[in-house]
Design a protein around this motif. Structure first.
Motif, PDB file in Angstrom:
ATOM      1  N   ALA A 195       0.984  -1.330  -0.012  1.00  0.00           N
ATOM      2  CA  ALA A 195      -0.094   0.090   0.107  1.00  0.00           C
ATOM      3  C   ALA A 195       0.833   1.133   0.015  1.00  0.00           C
ATOM      4  CB  ALA A 195      -0.900   0.132   1.207  1.00  0.00           C
ATOM      5  N   GLY A 196       2.061   1.210   0.603  1.00  0.00           N
ATOM      6  CA  GLY A 196       3.009   2.473   0.578  1.00  0.00           C
ATOM      7  C   GLY A 196       3.595   2.704  -0.766  1.00  0.00           C
ATOM      8  N   ARG A 197       3.352   2.003  -1.818  1.00  0.00           N
ATOM      9  CA  ARG A 197       4.037   2.366  -3.104  1.00  0.00           C
ATOM     10  C   ARG A 197       3.325   3.735  -3.575  1.00  0.00           C
ATOM     11  NH1 ARG A 197       7.778   1.043  -2.152  1.00  0.00           N
ATOM     12  NH2 ARG A 197       7.131   0.697  -0.478  1.00  0.00           N
ATOM     13  N   GLY A 198       1.987   3.971  -3.131  1.00  0.00           N
ATOM     14  CA  GLY A 198       1.356   5.202  -3.812  1.00  0.00           C
ATOM     15  C   GLY A 198       2.024   6.796  -3.283  1.00  0.00           C
ATOM     16  N   MET A 199       2.463   6.598  -2.357  1.00  0.00           N
ATOM     17  CA  MET A 199       3.015   7.896  -1.720  1.00  0.00           C
ATOM     18  C   MET A 199       4.267   7.910  -2.416  1.00  0.00           C
ATOM     19  SD  MET A 199       3.126  10.577   0.569  1.00  0.00           S
ATOM     20  CE  MET A 199       2.637  10.229   2.049  1.00  0.00           C
ATOM     21  N   GLY A 210       9.665  17.218 -13.246  1.00  0.00           N
ATOM     22  CA  GLY A 210       9.955  18.506 -12.908  1.00  0.00           C
ATOM     23  C   GLY A 210       8.616  19.603 -12.606  1.00  0.00           C
ATOM     24  N   VAL A 211       7.777  18.958 -11.809  1.00  0.00           N
ATOM     25  CA  VAL A 211       6.464  19.606 -11.418  1.00  0.00           C
ATOM     26  C   VAL A 211       7.103  20.510 -10.262  1.00  0.00           C
ATOM     27  CG1 VAL A 211       4.245  19.197 -10.626  1.00  0.00           C
ATOM     28  CG2 VAL A 211       5.038  17.911 -12.302  1.00  0.00           C
ATOM     29  N   ALA A 212       7.466  20.083  -9.350  1.00  0.00           N
ATOM     30  CA  ALA A 212       8.061  20.834  -8.222  1.00  0.00           C
ATOM     31  C   ALA A 212       9.209  20.108  -7.487  1.00  0.00           C
ATOM     32  CB  ALA A 212       7.036  20.526  -7.283  1.00  0.00           C
ATOM     33  N   GLU A 213       9.739  20.861  -6.648  1.00  0.00           N
ATOM     34  CA  GLU A 213      11.138  20.410  -5.659  1.00  0.00           C
ATOM     35  C   GLU A 213      10.680  19.471  -4.791  1.00  0.00           C
ATOM     36  OE1 GLU A 213      13.943  21.271  -7.020  1.00  0.00           O
ATOM     37  OE2 GLU A 213      13.005  22.530  -8.524  1.00  0.00           O
ATOM     38  N   PHE A 214      11.640  18.702  -4.138  1.00  0.00           N
ATOM     39  CA  PHE A 214      11.381  17.627  -3.429  1.00  0.00           C
ATOM     40  C   PHE A 214      10.731  18.344  -2.304  1.00  0.00           C
ATOM     41  CE2 PHE A 214      15.518  15.905  -4.795  1.00  0.00           C
ATOM     42  CZ  PHE A 214      15.035  14.959  -5.827  1.00  0.00           C
ATOM     43  N   MET A 221       2.290  17.639   0.797  1.00  0.00           N
ATOM     44  CA  MET A 221       1.418  16.376   1.407  1.00  0.00           C
ATOM     45  C   MET A 221       1.461  16.411   2.767  1.00  0.00           C
ATOM     46  SD  MET A 221       0.553  14.505  -0.940  1.00  0.00           S
ATOM     47  CE  MET A 221       0.095  13.401  -0.190  1.00  0.00           C
ATOM     48  N   ARG A 222       2.090  17.340   3.629  1.00  0.00           N
ATOM     49  CA  ARG A 222       2.055  17.319   4.992  1.00  0.00           C
ATOM     50  C   ARG A 222       1.231  18.260   5.287  1.00  0.00           C
ATOM     51  NH1 ARG A 222       6.951  18.460   5.564  1.00  0.00           N
ATOM     52  NH2 ARG A 222       6.883  20.723   5.752  1.00  0.00           N
ATOM     53  N   GLU A 223       1.304  19.431   4.944  1.00  0.00           N
ATOM     54  CA  GLU A 223       0.580  20.653   5.102  1.00  0.00           C
ATOM     55  C   GLU A 223      -1.017  20.781   4.617  1.00  0.00           C
ATOM     56  OE1 GLU A 223       2.872  24.099   5.339  1.00  0.00           O
ATOM     57  OE2 GLU A 223       4.478  23.125   6.228  1.00  0.00           O
ATOM     58  N   GLN A 224      -0.936  20.441   3.310  1.00  0.00           N
ATOM     59  CA  GLN A 224      -2.445  20.560   2.446  1.00  0.00           C
ATOM     60  C   GLN A 224      -3.069  19.313   2.886  1.00  0.00           C
ATOM     61  OE1 GLN A 224      -2.332  21.139  -1.549  1.00  0.00           O
ATOM     62  NE2 GLN A 224      -4.401  20.312  -2.056  1.00  0.00           N
ATOM     63  N   ALA A 225      -2.579  17.941   2.413  1.00  0.00           N
ATOM     64  CA  ALA A 225      -2.876  16.791   2.664  1.00  0.00           C
ATOM     65  C   ALA A 225      -2.909  16.295   4.086  1.00  0.00           C
ATOM     66  CB  ALA A 225      -2.128  15.801   1.606  1.00  0.00           C
ATOM     67  N   GLY A 226      -2.130  16.904   4.956  1.00  0.00           N
ATOM     68  CA  GLY A 226      -2.504  16.113   6.379  1.00  0.00           C
ATOM     69  C   GLY A 226      -1.541  15.033   6.770  1.00  0.00           C
ATOM     70  N   PHE A 227      -0.398  14.693   5.904  1.00  0.00           N
ATOM     71  CA  PHE A 227       0.172  13.485   6.043  1.00  0.00           C
ATOM     72  C   PHE A 227       1.204  14.081   7.322  1.00  0.00           C
ATOM     73  CE2 PHE A 227      -2.178  12.002   2.725  1.00  0.00           C
ATOM     74  CZ  PHE A 227      -2.275  10.594   2.581  1.00  0.00           C
ATOM     75  N   ARG A 228       1.924  12.890   8.048  1.00  0.00           N
ATOM     76  CA  ARG A 228       2.916  13.180   9.092  1.00  0.00           C
ATOM     77  C   ARG A 228       4.187  13.662   8.147  1.00  0.00           C
ATOM     78  NH1 ARG A 228       3.550   8.558  13.101  1.00  0.00           N
ATOM     79  NH2 ARG A 228       1.436   8.805  13.472  1.00  0.00           N
ATOM     80  N   MET A 229       4.339  12.912   7.203  1.00  0.00           N
ATOM     81  CA  MET A 229       5.707  13.211   6.397  1.00  0.00           C
ATOM     82  C   MET A 229       5.244  13.350   4.884  1.00  0.00           C
ATOM     83  SD  MET A 229       8.887  11.321   8.229  1.00  0.00           S
ATOM     84  CE  MET A 229       7.965   9.767   8.662  1.00  0.00           C
ATOM     85  N   PRO A 231       6.863  12.239   1.126  1.00  0.00           N
ATOM     86  CA  PRO A 231       7.525  11.169   0.578  1.00  0.00           C
ATOM     87  C   PRO A 231       9.110  11.114   0.573  1.00  0.00           C
ATOM     88  CG  PRO A 231       6.649  12.361  -1.295  1.00  0.00           C
ATOM     89  CD  PRO A 231       5.948  12.711  -0.166  1.00  0.00           C
ATOM     90  N   PHE A 232       9.603  12.393   0.403  1.00  0.00           N
ATOM     91  CA  PHE A 232      11.089  12.535   0.380  1.00  0.00           C
ATOM     92  C   PHE A 232      11.632  12.652   1.770  1.00  0.00           C
ATOM     93  CE2 PHE A 232       9.356  14.122  -3.544  1.00  0.00           C
ATOM     94  CZ  PHE A 232      10.054  13.317  -4.336  1.00  0.00           C
ATOM     95  N   GLU A 233      10.801  13.051   2.713  1.00  0.00           N
ATOM     96  CA  GLU A 233      11.169  12.919   4.414  1.00  0.00           C
ATOM     97  C   GLU A 233      11.222  11.467   4.688  1.00  0.00           C
ATOM     98  OE1 GLU A 233       9.415  16.979   5.960  1.00  0.00           O
ATOM     99  OE2 GLU A 233       8.046  15.550   5.147  1.00  0.00           O
ATOM    100  N   LEU A 234      10.134  10.993   4.266  1.00  0.00           N
ATOM    101  CA  LEU A 234       9.938   9.452   4.390  1.00  0.00           C
ATOM    102  C   LEU A 234      11.058   8.698   3.985  1.00  0.00           C
ATOM    103  CD1 LEU A 234       8.316   7.368   5.953  1.00  0.00           C
ATOM    104  CD2 LEU A 234       7.000   6.981   3.978  1.00  0.00           C
ATOM    105  N   MET A 235      11.474   8.882   2.893  1.00  0.00           N
ATOM    106  CA  MET A 235      12.464   7.803   2.442  1.00  0.00           C
ATOM    107  C   MET A 235      13.872   8.549   2.885  1.00  0.00           C
ATOM    108  SD  MET A 235      11.564   7.344  -1.747  1.00  0.00           S
ATOM    109  CE  MET A 235      11.067   9.267  -2.122  1.00  0.00           C
ATOM    110  N   ASP A 236      14.107   9.639   3.117  1.00  0.00           N
ATOM    111  CA  ASP A 236      15.280  10.024   4.045  1.00  0.00           C
ATOM    112  C   ASP A 236      15.445   9.218   5.283  1.00  0.00           C
ATOM    113  OD1 ASP A 236      16.401  11.588   2.170  1.00  0.00           O
ATOM    114  OD2 ASP A 236      16.371  13.308   3.158  1.00  0.00           O
ATOM    115  N   LEU A 237      14.404   9.090   6.018  1.00  0.00           N
ATOM    116  CA  LEU A 237      14.213   8.554   7.370  1.00  0.00           C
ATOM    117  C   LEU A 237      14.391   6.999   7.220  1.00  0.00           C
ATOM    118  CD1 LEU A 237      13.580   9.017  10.359  1.00  0.00           C
ATOM    119  CD2 LEU A 237      11.249   8.357   9.880  1.00  0.00           C
TER     120      LEU A 237
END
Length: 515
Positions: A195-199, A210-214, A221-229, A231-237
Motif C-alpha cells: 500500500a505504501g507504493r502510492g506515496m 519537473g513539476v515541483a522540488e522535493f 503532502m504534510r500541510e495540505q494533505a495532512g500526512f505526517r511526512m 515522500p522524500f522526508e519518509l525516504m530519507d528517514l
C-alpha cells in the motif's frame, strides 16, 4: 496440525527487530530464548533490554518487579539447539531467501513437530521460504515494524501451504503482546509495503516530471494533505538502501505492473550514496542530524483587480468562489472573464493547460488551484500555472491566495497537481489490494494507518474525499497521460458507481455442495 498454546518464543537474530520483538514478548509473559550467530549481538541485545526495562520502570510505565521479571524471562542462547523446547521460533535475520530456507531446515531438525516456525520477512514470499520444508504447513509470516514496541501493528501472512489454525494462533498472540494483528495472503509487499507504493512512487514521478522540488512536494503532502511526512522526508528517514530495493522488488514481483514502477531518481541517488539521514545527505542535507530546509520564496506583493472562476468543475467553482470571497477578492460573474481578470480553474486530474484549452481561455492569465480537500481543513494551498502563464498573473494569484497568511506553493503544470495524484494513487492501490483479496478492507486500513501513520486508512480517506472524486482524478490522469499506472481499480469504480463505501466488502458466495 493441532493448535498449541504459545508460551515460549525463540528468536533468531538479535538486531533491532529481534530485540524489539523480544521486549514485547517478555513483557507479555512469554519465555524468550534469543540467539544470534554473533554472540556479541546477543549480549548487546540483552543489555539493551535490561536498560529498556529499567527505563520503563523509572518512568512508571511498569513496576520494578515487572521489569526484573521481564528481563528474567529473556534467555541468552549460544547455540541454535538451545531453542529446541520453544513452542515457536521467529527468525529476524538477513533478507536472503537461501539463508532463510537454510535456517528453516536447521530448525526442523531441532524443534518438536508441533512447534511453529515464523518469519519476520518484509519482502520475501512465505511460500518460497517454506519450499523444501518437511512440514510447510507450520511455516508462517509474522511481520513486525521497526521500532517494534512503538509500531503497534503486525502482519500475519498465510503461505499457500500454511495451516490457517497457526495464523489464528498468531492473531491471538499478537493481542497478548499488545499489538494489532492484520491477516493477509502471501503476496509481494503483503499489506503495508504494498500500500505504501502510492506515496513514494508518485511523489518521485512528480519530481521526475519537473513539476515541483522535493521540499515543495513534502510541504504539500504534510500541510495540505495532512500526512505526517511527505515522500522524500519518509525516504530519507528509511534510507534509500532500504526503500529503493523494496520498490524494485515489488515492481518485479508483480511482473512490471505500471502502478509500482520505480524511479531512476532513487536508483541514481542510491548509487551516489545519498541514502538519507544515515549518510548525512539525501533529498535533504543534514547538519548534526538536523534537516536543512531550503529558503521559501517570498509572497509577492501583488493582487489582481478581478478574478473569474471557471465553472467546468462545479464543486471546485463553489469552493474557490467561497475562498475568494473570504479573501476579499473581486469575483466576476458571467460566462467569460473580462479582458484583465485573473482566470482561476479548478481541474480534477487534468493539468492547467488542458483546462484552459477545453474552455478556450487565455492561457497567459490562467492559474489553477487544487480543490481536492476543503480549504478550511488544510494548512497550505497549491497553485499551478500553464507554460504560458505570465509572471504577473502567477504573482497576483500567489499574493491573493496567500493574503490571509496561509502558505501557498506554486507548481508547474501537472496532471492532478500533487495531492490529487498522490492521494489518488494511494486510494487506488489500496482498492486493488482489496480487489485481489489480499486482505479485508478493514485490515488494509488498520495496517496502513498504524504501519505508515497516514491520517486515515486509504479506503477511509477515499470515502472522506469521495470515491467519485478520486475516480474522476484517476480517469482524467489516465486519459491525459496514457499511463496505465492511473487506471482505476474495479473495486474503486464499482463502489463509486453504486454509491458504496470503499470499505464495503462483498457477501461471500457459498456453494451448498461444498458448504
Amino acid at each position: 496440525m493441532s493448535a498449541i498454546n504459545i508460551g515460549s518464543l525463540g528468536i533468531v537474530g538479535a538486531g533491532a527487530m529481534g530485540r524489539g520483538i523480544a521486549q514485547i514478548a517478555a513483557q507479555a509473559g512469554l519465555t524468550v530464548s534469543l540467539f544470534d550467530v554473533n554472540a556479541q549481538a546477543v549480549a548487546a541485545a540483552r543489555q539493551y533490554l535490561q536498560d529498556t526495562f529499567a527505563k520503563l520502570a523509572d518512568k512508571g510505565k511498569i513496576s520494578a518487579a515487572d521489569s526484573e521479571a521481564a528481563l528474567a524471562r529473556v534467555k541468552a542462547c549460544t547455540a541454535l539447539e538451545d531453542l529446541a523446547d520453544c513452542d515457536m521460533v521467529l527468525e529476524a535475520i538477513v533478507e536472503r531467501l537461501d539463508v532463510k530456507r537454510d535456517l528453516v531446515a536447521k530448525l526442523e531438525a531441532i524443534l518438536r513437530e508441533d512447534a511453529v516456525i515464523a518469519s519476520n520477512t518484509s519482502s520475501l514470499s512465505i511460500t518460497a521460504i517454506a519450499v523444501g520444508s518437511k512440514k510447510p504447513d507450520r511455516v508462517v509470516g509474522y511481520h513486525f515494524f521497526n521500532p517494534v514496541p512503538l509500531m503497534k501493528v503486525v502482519e500475519v501472512i498465510d503461505g499457500l501451504s500454511g495451516d490457517p489454525a497457526i495464523g489464528d494462533r498468531l492473531m491471538e498472540l499478537s493481542c497478548r503482546m499488545g499489538h494489532t494483528p492484520v491477516r493477509c495472503k502471501d503476496m509481494p509487499g503483503f499489506i503495508v509495503n504494498h500500500a505504501g507504493r502510492g506515496m513514494n512512487i508518485e511523489g518521485l514521478k512528480a519530481a521526475q516530471e519537473g513539476v515541483a522540488e522535493f521540499v515543495d512536494i513534502d510541504n504539500i503532502m504534510r500541510e495540505q494533505a495532512g500526512f505526517r511526512m511527505g515522500p522524500f522526508e519518509l525516504m530519507d528517514l528509511t534510507g534509500l538502501d532500504v526503500s529503493h530495493p523494496v520498490m524494485e522488488s515489488i515492481y518485479n514481483h508483480f511482473y512490471q505492473e505500471p502502478r509500482y514502477r520505480p524511479s531512476p531518481i532513487t536508483a541514481l541517488r542510491s548509487v551516489g550514496g545519498l541514502l538519507g539521514r544515515k549518510t548525512g545527505a539525501g533529498f535533504y542535507a543534514y547538519s548534526e542530524g538536523q534537516k536543512q530546509i531550503p529558503a521559501t520564496r517570498a509572497v509577492p506583493d501583488s493582487r489582481p483587480a478581478g478574478v473569474w472562476v471557471s465553472r467546468a468543475n462545479e464543486r471546485g467553482h463553489v469552493m474557490a468562489v467561497k475562498l475568494l470571497g473570504a479573501l476579499g477578492a473581486n469575483v466576476e460573474g458571467g460566462n467569460q472573464p473580462s479582458v484583465d481578470a485573473l482566470i482561476v480553474v479548478t481541474p480534477l486530474g487534468l493539468d492547467a493547460t488542458t483546462a484552459a484549452l477545453q474552455e478556450g481561455l487565455d492561457a497567459t492569465r490562467v492559474v489553477a488551484i487544487d480543490t481536492l480537500l476543503p480549504f478550511e481543513a488544510t494548512k497550505r494551498r497549491t497553485l499551478m500555472t500553464t507554460p504560458a502563464t505570465s509572471a504577473g498573473a502567477r504573482d497576483a494569484a500567489h499574493g491573493l491566495f496567500a493574503s490571509d497568511g496561509v502558505p501557498v506553493t506554486v507548481i508547474r503544470d501537472s496532471a492532478g497537481f500533487i495531492a490529487q495524484r498522490i492521494i489518488g494513487c494511494i486510494v487506488n492501490i489500496a482498492s486493488d489490494i482489496a480487489q485481489q483479496r489480499i486482505a479485508t478492507p478493514t485490515d488494509i486500513d488498520l495496517a496502513v494507518n498504524l504501519g505508515l501513520g497516514y491520517p486515515k486508512g486509504p479506503l477511509a480517506l477515499g470515502d472522506t474525499i469521495g470515491a467519485n472524486v478520486i475516480l474522476e482524478v484517476l480517469r482524467n490522469m489516465n486519459q491525459l497521460t496514457g499511463d496505465m499506472r492511473y487506471r482505476p481499480s474495479p473495486w474503486l469504480w464499482r463502489r463509486a458507481g453504486l454509491g458504496l463505501s470503499l470499505l464495503t466488502d462483498e457477501a461471500r458466495v457459498t456453494d451448498p455442495c461444498i458448504g
